[in-house]
Design an enzyme around this catalytic site. Sequence first.
Site, PDB file in Angstrom:
ATOM      1  N   HIS A 116     -27.545   5.739  12.190  1.00 44.32           N
ATOM      2  CA  HIS A 116     -27.915   5.094  13.456  1.00 44.32           C
ATOM      3  C   HIS A 116     -29.345   5.440  13.845  1.00 44.32           C
ATOM      4  O   HIS A 116     -29.976   6.375  13.313  1.00 44.32           O
ATOM      5  CB  HIS A 116     -26.954   5.497  14.574  1.00 44.32           C
ATOM      6  CG  HIS A 116     -27.028   6.942  14.969  1.00 44.32           C
ATOM      7  ND1 HIS A 116     -27.852   7.406  15.966  1.00 44.32           N
ATOM      8  CD2 HIS A 116     -26.369   8.031  14.485  1.00 44.32           C
ATOM      9  CE1 HIS A 116     -27.700   8.709  16.103  1.00 44.32           C
ATOM     10  NE2 HIS A 116     -26.806   9.124  15.207  1.00 44.32           N
ATOM     11  N   CYS A 161     -25.028  13.196  11.513  1.00 47.56           N
ATOM     12  CA  CYS A 161     -25.353  11.787  11.276  1.00 47.56           C
ATOM     13  C   CYS A 161     -26.640  11.657  10.449  1.00 47.56           C
ATOM     14  O   CYS A 161     -27.389  12.617  10.276  1.00 47.56           O
ATOM     15  CB  CYS A 161     -25.543  11.060  12.601  1.00 47.56           C
ATOM     16  SG  CYS A 161     -24.030  10.913  13.577  1.00 47.56           S
TER      17      CYS A 161
END
Length: 403
Positions: free
Chosen positions: A331, A349
């Site tokens: 992301h 992430c």
Amino acid sequence: MASGRRTRRGRAVAGSLSALVALTLLISGCSSTDSGQAGGGQQAGTSSAAAQAQVTITPGADTEVTPKTPIVVKAANGTLSTVTVTSPKGNQVKGELSADKTTWTSAEPLGYDSTYQVAADAAGSDGKTVHQTGSVRTVAPKAQAFPALIPAPNSQPDFGVGQPIVVQFDQDITDKAAAEKALEVTATPQQEGSWYWISKKEVHYRPREYWQPGTTITLKANVYGVDLGGGVYGKTDREVTYKIHDSWIAKADGDTNQMQIFHSGQLVKTMPISMGKDETPTHLGPHVISFKSEKYTMDSCTYGVCPPDPKAYRSEENWSLRISNDGEFVHENPNSVGAQGRSNVSHGCINLNAENAKWFYQNLGLGDVVEVTNSGGQKLPVWDLYGDWELSWDQWQQGSALK
């Protein structure tokens, strides 16, 4: 007078001799193999007495059967004229009559915990009609297991080459072999594949290597009427077809802090990244994208890490694609742009800048692969959503109940 008596006696003897000769000729004629004289014997042998029809119904009334067990009605010494099988609600069960009209077979599944009434008429070679009745009883399951299919049918047009096929039951399955036998996967073009039981309720299917681009996959979950163990039976049959699109594979390297994106085997883009820091390293190995959203709330509480835990977080992120079930996404993260391409500072992430995150989001989707190397983390667990590709082919096959 005496001569007259002798004449009558001589005639009597002559008559007896004539009768004896005639009887001898008659016996000789009946045992002859001559075709002209044996015809009468063959004609008598080929004549048969007319017989009464006999009707049998299976299975018998003393046996409980599964709903997919066919009801079969047979006629001997005659042909069936009518067969009627009636459900408890008064509905007639469909059936098929053989070409010679001697066998009727039900042509649709029955219901659970039901008694079906059978009535049949057959005409015998004696010209008489025989009427036969009977009943068939089906099993009453302790529970019925519904097979949820993942990805959900008709959820999207196609998927990436890493997409596993998943069946989730809502009941524990103790006879896993019976369940696997009822799950039929057909891939075109054909590819070697196998099932792996993640838990008592969940089983995954994947090929030996990533799916070939352009593959069509059909899954038939033929579990209705199947004894899955412990009194649990399949609730319904289901079928789904999936399409596999072009190969999209991203390779994220924790040493170089770069991610290369390959389309159909060709490198099309390289972008700087920041992965998980030492305290929260990104899992190693192939990850599969399972969800995407332009705007998404990242909340560590969704996988059990809540305040006041120092690892807890909650933030609004853009261009998010989930790659594991414990909070790993690819992301945009504007806060880590300075570290991207230099160091790993995230909670696990893979962080990108706005431009790269949007490009990644627009080009990759469900079933596409993100392979992570040199992250300092452990391998993605096989049970962590789609950790299927972490196992070697030999290890994967050991997870099948049929191996």
